[in-house]
Design a protein around this motif. Structure first.
Motif: not given
Length: 126
Positions: A96-115
């Motif tokens: 979704d590189v155009a338009g409204r897009g999306h919302v991302s939230r980290v919901v864990s107590e620990e930080d999120a690590l993403i590749y």
């Protein structure tokens, strides 16, 4: 964060080397809520560390690409109102590189690590 690198020396003998990944602030996914991002290994692949409780607000993907969640839990809300929760080991693709897009939230107590990897020549549009 560290990862193990397997490499060959000039004599062709393979070895392990531990590589430490350093992170610096970046507005990679949200202009108002920066995350920590590594130097991408190429122009299209690297690690992102996102703090617990982080909320991106509505944003577009920085490019067509995959995300592999290595640690933590992330909730993603899309424009039609659907929300999905992703846990360690799960994969998603954002196009979704155009338009409204999306919302991302980290919901864990620990930080999120993403590749994350951005597809520079996407052949498969699914």
């Amino acid at each position: 964060m560290n990862y193990a690198k397997i490499y060959s020396d000039p004599n062709g003998v393979s070895h392990f080397r531990d590589v430490e990944v350093s992170f610096s602030p970046s507005d990679f996914a949200s202009k108002t809520n920066p995350v920590l991002k590594s130097v991408f290994l190429s122009s299209d692949a690297g690690f992102v560390s996102v703090p617990s409780g982080w909320d991106s607000g509505w944003h577009n993907s920085p490019g067509d690409g995959f995300a592999i969640l290595l640690q933590g839990s992330v909730e993603i809300e899309v424009g039609d109102g659907q929300v999905r929760r992703f846990s360690s080991g799960e994969v998603w693709r954002s196009t979704d590189v155009a338009g409204r897009g999306h919302v991302s939230r980290v919901v864990s107590e620990e930080d999120a690590l993403i590749y994350m990897t951005i597809i520079t020549n996407p052949e498969n549009k699914t």
